[in-house]
Each structure stands twice: as structure tokens, then as C-alpha cells.
Design a protein around this motif. Structure first.
Motif, PDB file in Angstrom:
ATOM      1  N   THR A   1      50.846  41.352  64.557  1.00  0.00           N
ATOM      2  CA  THR A   1      51.610  41.794  63.398  1.00  0.00           C
ATOM      3  C   THR A   1      51.543  40.711  62.344  1.00  0.00           C
ATOM      4  N   PHE A   2      51.308  41.119  61.099  1.00  0.00           N
ATOM      5  CA  PHE A   2      51.176  40.195  59.986  1.00  0.00           C
ATOM      6  C   PHE A   2      52.117  40.578  58.862  1.00  0.00           C
ATOM      7  N   PHE A   3      52.555  39.589  58.110  1.00  0.00           N
ATOM      8  CA  PHE A   3      53.359  39.818  56.917  1.00  0.00           C
ATOM      9  C   PHE A   3      52.461  40.394  55.834  1.00  0.00           C
ATOM     10  N   GLY A   4      52.836  41.522  55.272  1.00  0.00           N
ATOM     11  CA  GLY A   4      52.042  42.157  54.229  1.00  0.00           C
ATOM     12  C   GLY A   4      52.467  41.746  52.832  1.00  0.00           C
ATOM     13  N   GLY A   5      53.783  41.595  52.631  1.00  0.00           N
ATOM     14  CA  GLY A   5      54.296  41.220  51.324  1.00  0.00           C
ATOM     15  C   GLY A   5      55.383  42.169  50.858  1.00  0.00           C
ATOM     16  N   GLU A   6      55.702  42.054  49.614  1.00  0.00           N
ATOM     17  CA  GLU A   6      56.717  42.917  49.020  1.00  0.00           C
ATOM     18  C   GLU A   6      56.103  44.285  48.728  1.00  0.00           C
ATOM     19  N   VAL A   7      56.893  45.327  48.980  1.00  0.00           N
ATOM     20  CA  VAL A   7      56.437  46.683  48.678  1.00  0.00           C
ATOM     21  C   VAL A   7      56.631  46.903  47.182  1.00  0.00           C
ATOM     22  N   ASP A   8      55.515  47.025  46.484  1.00  0.00           N
ATOM     23  CA  ASP A   8      55.543  47.340  45.060  1.00  0.00           C
ATOM     24  C   ASP A   8      54.457  48.378  44.803  1.00  0.00           C
ATOM     25  N   ASP A   9      54.228  48.720  43.548  1.00  0.00           N
ATOM     26  CA  ASP A   9      53.240  49.759  43.232  1.00  0.00           C
ATOM     27  C   ASP A   9      51.848  49.390  43.730  1.00  0.00           C
ATOM     28  N   ASP A  10      51.463  48.120  43.617  1.00  0.00           N
ATOM     29  CA  ASP A  10      50.137  47.702  44.080  1.00  0.00           C
ATOM     30  C   ASP A  10      50.022  47.806  45.606  1.00  0.00           C
TER      31      ASP A  10
ATOM     32  N   ARG B   1      51.630  49.843  47.657  1.00  0.00           N
ATOM     33  CA  ARG B   1      51.739  51.195  48.214  1.00  0.00           C
ATOM     34  C   ARG B   1      50.371  51.787  48.576  1.00  0.00           C
ATOM     35  N   ASP B   2      49.365  51.572  47.727  1.00  0.00           N
ATOM     36  CA  ASP B   2      48.039  52.095  48.022  1.00  0.00           C
ATOM     37  C   ASP B   2      47.447  51.399  49.246  1.00  0.00           C
ATOM     38  N   GLU B   3      47.618  50.081  49.348  1.00  0.00           N
ATOM     39  CA  GLU B   3      47.131  49.347  50.521  1.00  0.00           C
ATOM     40  C   GLU B   3      47.834  49.820  51.783  1.00  0.00           C
ATOM     41  N   ILE B   4      49.137  50.038  51.701  1.00  0.00           N
ATOM     42  CA  ILE B   4      49.915  50.510  52.849  1.00  0.00           C
ATOM     43  C   ILE B   4      49.405  51.883  53.286  1.00  0.00           C
ATOM     44  N   HIS B   5      49.168  52.757  52.330  1.00  0.00           N
ATOM     45  CA  HIS B   5      48.652  54.092  52.641  1.00  0.00           C
ATOM     46  C   HIS B   5      47.300  53.978  53.360  1.00  0.00           C
ATOM     47  N   TRP B   6      46.423  53.112  52.851  1.00  0.00           N
ATOM     48  CA  TRP B   6      45.115  52.898  53.482  1.00  0.00           C
ATOM     49  C   TRP B   6      45.289  52.400  54.921  1.00  0.00           C
ATOM     50  N   MET B   7      46.205  51.443  55.114  1.00  0.00           N
ATOM     51  CA  MET B   7      46.449  50.895  56.449  1.00  0.00           C
ATOM     52  C   MET B   7      46.928  51.982  57.406  1.00  0.00           C
TER      53      MET B   7
END
Length: 133
Positions: free
Chosen positions: A25-34, A36-42
């Protein structure tokens, strides 16, 4: 007070355990507009996302829910399974930086760094993880 472990000792403990190589498990960062797309891809690629509220902001962690492809199984003559890291000396920076002592569901509950740092006994029934020579 927690005992400070040397880098050499941390490495030795990692080679004894290897649990973080089963899922990390890794820290991804703050959830912001940028993000959200990376999270969706993941999520589309099978990564598990956990969200945490901190200081009024939402942060995310992502888990790779599979065993590392570099982790090799070696059967001993006695029939036991030992695990070997096939890339230990050249492992990615993410692996070098990983700290299983993280609190909550993001770390490894019985990470050997945590146990030794808190002067708790190291289990003796662990599978030996070794680096390939």
C-alpha cells in the motif's frame, strides 16, 4: 521509547519476512481534480483505493493486491517454501522507501521493523525471504 533501527538491520528484517511483497500500500496524495482520473485508472486496473480524512482534506492510499512478480518460490528438500526476491539489489525506489510500520490498515500489522523497534519478540516461524546472489 522506540528503538532506532539501522538501514542494515531494516534490510535484514525485510529479508526474514517479506509480507509487504505479497501486497503493498502506498500513499497516493490528496484527492483533487487531477488525482480523480489517476484513481479511476488505478481502480480499472485492479488497485484497491482507501480514503482517509486528514485536517479537512481527503487523501488516498492505493494497494497493489497481488504478489510481486519478482518474488520467487523455492522449494526446499524438506518440502518447505522459501521466498526469494529476484531483484532485491536493484528493487524499485518504491520498495526501498516502503515502511510497513504505517498505522492503520495501510501498514503490515506485524512488520518486523515495528516489533523490533518496540522491543517485542521476532516470531521464529517465518518463511525466510532471501536475495538472489
Amino acid at each position: 521509547m522506540k528503538k532506532r533501527l539501522s538501514a542494515k538491520r531494516k534490510s535484514e528484517l525485510c529479508l526474514i519476512c517479506g509480507k509487504c511483497c505479497m501486497s503493498m500500500t502506498f500513499f497516493g496524495g490528496e484527492v483533487d481534480d487531477d488525482a480523480r482520473d489517476e484513481i479511476h485508472w488505478m481502480e480499472l486496473h485492479g488497485l484497491k483505493i482507501d480514503y482517509v480524512q486528514k485536517r479537512g482534506k481527503t487523501e488516498y492510499y492505493f494497494s497493489i493486491p497481488q504478489r510481486c512478480n519478482a518474488l520467487q518460490e523455492i522449494k526446499t528438500d524438506a518440502g518447505a517454501t522459501n521466498y526469494v526476491c529476484g531483484v532485491y539489489e536493484t528493487r524499485p525506489q518504491m520498495c526501498r522507501d516502503y515502511d510497513g510500520r504505517m498505522d492503520g490498515p495501510f501498514g503490515v500489522k506485524d512488520c518486523l521493523w515495528r516489533l523490533e523497534g518496540e522491543d517485542k519478540p521476532i516470531p521464529t516461524n517465518l518463511v525466510q525471504l532471501t536475495a538472489l546472489s
